[in-house]
Design a protein around this motif. Structure first.
Motif, short mmCIF file in Angstrom:
data_model
loop_
_atom_site.label_atom_id
_atom_site.label_comp_id
_atom_site.label_asym_id
_atom_site.label_seq_id
_atom_site.Cartn_x
_atom_site.Cartn_y
_atom_site.Cartn_z
N THR B 7 0.82 -1.19 -0.10
CA THR B 7 -0.11 -0.04 -0.13
C THR B 7 0.79 1.29 0.00
N ARG B 8 1.84 1.15 0.60
CA ARG B 8 2.65 2.53 1.02
C ARG B 8 3.45 2.63 -0.12
N ILE B 9 4.11 1.66 -0.95
CA ILE B 9 4.74 1.50 -2.11
C ILE B 9 4.00 2.13 -3.34
N ASP B 10 2.71 1.52 -3.31
CA ASP B 10 1.57 2.22 -4.33
C ASP B 10 1.41 3.73 -4.11
N TRP B 12 3.54 5.80 -3.22
CA TRP B 12 4.85 6.50 -3.24
C TRP B 12 4.82 6.47 -4.87
N MET B 13 4.76 5.36 -5.67
CA MET B 13 4.71 5.20 -7.02
C MET B 13 3.85 6.15 -7.83
N GLN B 14 2.54 6.12 -7.22
CA GLN B 14 1.58 7.13 -7.75
C GLN B 14 2.00 8.60 -7.68
N GLU B 15 2.73 8.70 -6.48
CA GLU B 15 3.04 10.21 -6.60
C GLU B 15 4.18 10.50 -7.52
N PHE B 16 5.07 9.49 -7.36
CA PHE B 16 6.20 9.64 -8.31
C PHE B 16 5.77 9.72 -9.65
N ALA B 17 4.91 9.09 -10.16
CA ALA B 17 4.51 9.12 -11.54
C ALA B 17 3.67 10.23 -11.94
N PHE B 19 4.96 13.23 -11.47
CA PHE B 19 5.61 14.21 -11.91
C PHE B 19 5.93 14.28 -13.47
N ASP B 20 5.62 15.33 -14.19
CA ASP B 20 5.79 15.42 -15.73
C ASP B 20 7.31 15.62 -15.93
N GLU B 21 7.97 14.81 -16.47
CA GLU B 21 9.39 15.05 -16.72
C GLU B 21 9.82 15.15 -17.99
N ARG B 22 8.73 15.40 -19.00
CA ARG B 22 9.06 15.57 -20.35
C ARG B 22 9.38 16.88 -20.71
N PRO B 23 10.73 17.04 -21.11
CA PRO B 23 11.13 18.55 -21.51
C PRO B 23 10.51 19.06 -22.69
#
Lengths: 191, 130
Positions: B7-10, B12-17, B19-23
């Motif tokens: 649950t915690r990793i999920d 964290w991953m959702q928050e991480f994903a 981020f829009d990193e496309r330059p």
């Protein structure tokens, strides 16, 4: 030019009943554009998180779609096309790592590129994720971000379905350890 | 999802994903479509031309083998004939008539045929590339 371009993808994890109910549609330009707009963004993010480099992600994204269009998989639903797309991208990413390893004698992929526009937290999270092995990153991303089933993950990564559960557990544990060490450990949900 | 770590990793991953990193913007899908179709047509053209290319390579091999066989057949006679043109032979009046005689009309005929074939193949290659 790859002479095997006309070989069709034969999905292993697809339920045959889905094929029988939904008629197959050819991929014309209009359908492709709609499919592209639905998938390209998340595919780019996946490839970027795997490789840690935006230029490499751009390159691999295009290669993925070229392979996808050349293969013209006769799959009924967009879900299955999406799964095929991510499987193709995963293969290209791992091919990229193998070539990089041959060229530079590295065991781990290069560190993620520095982006001055990112805040500290994002950079820390990116570095933490980059500490994982490529397969661990792929497992976690496909499971938690793309919502793939164990069968789909197994097919995309060339693993046995039974192995995915164990490998995913280990990947989560490893990420948890990395985050704890870096002070980024996710908090337990409040009940 | 009952495992707390999962649950915690999920989360964290959702928050991480998020981020829009496309330059930069993604490539235009119509451009990808056109390029992919172009690549496909190149593959098809290559496949269609493959029998002709194989025939061309085969022809070169056959002609080369024929030249090799012809030269081996009359090698001694050719060597003697060529030596007849050296200054020593000319001054001493050494004759190459015997050797020239062994270079029969058959040999000359084959020489002409092979030479013509070689020139034709060369022209074909040049014109095909143009």
């Amino acid at each position: 030019m790859n002479a095997d371009a006309a070989v069709l993808f034969a999905p292993l994890a697809v339920r045959p009943a889905a094929f029988r109910r939904t008629p197959k549609r050819p991929m014309d330009e209009g359908r492709f554009e709609a499919f592209y707009r639905n998938t390209a963004g998340s595919l780019w993010s996946y490839v970027y998180r795997m490789t840690g480099n935006s230029a490499t992600a751009d390159d691999l994204l295009q290669k993925t779609f070229y392979r996808f269009l050349r293969a013209q998989p006769e799959i009924a639903s967009d879900d299955h096309l999406r799964h095929y797309l991510f499987k193709t991208a995963t293969n290209l990413v791992f091919d990229h790592f193998r070539e990089a390893k041959r060229g530079r004698e590295l065991v781990e992929p290069p560190p993620p590129e520095f982006r001055p526009d990112r805040n500290e937290l994002r950079q820390d999270m990116t570095r933490a994720f980059a500490e994982l092995k490529p397969r661990e990153r792929a497992l976690l991303w496909l499971a938690h971000v793309e919502g793939c089933s164990h069968d789909e993950i197994a097919d995309a990564l060339g693993l046995k379905s039974k192995s995915v559960r164990v490998l995913l557990f280990r990947a989560r544990k490893r990420l948890g350890d990395v985050l704890t060490r870096r002070g980024l450990a996710p908090e337990a949900p409040h009940d | 999802m009952t495992d707390p770590l999962e649950t915690r990793i999920d989360a964290w991953m959702q928050e991480f994903a998020r981020f829009d990193e496309r330059p930069r913007a993604l490539p235009d899908p119509s451009m990808l479509w056109v390029r992919a179709k172009l690549m496909q047509s190149v593959v098809i053209a290559d496949r269609a031309a493959r029998p002709v290319t194989n025939a061309q390579i085969g022809s070169y091999l056959v002609v080369a083998a024929a030249w090799a066989a012809l030269l081996m057949w009359k090698w001694q006679a050719l060597v003697t004939w060529v030596r007849g043109f050296t200054p020593a032979h000319i001054v001493l009046g050494a004759t190459g008539v015997e050797s020239a005689a062994s270079l029969s009309l058959t040999f000359l005929g084959l020489l002409i045929v092979l030479g013509s074939l070689t020139v034709l193949l060369a022209f074909h290659t040049i014109l095909a590339e143009e």
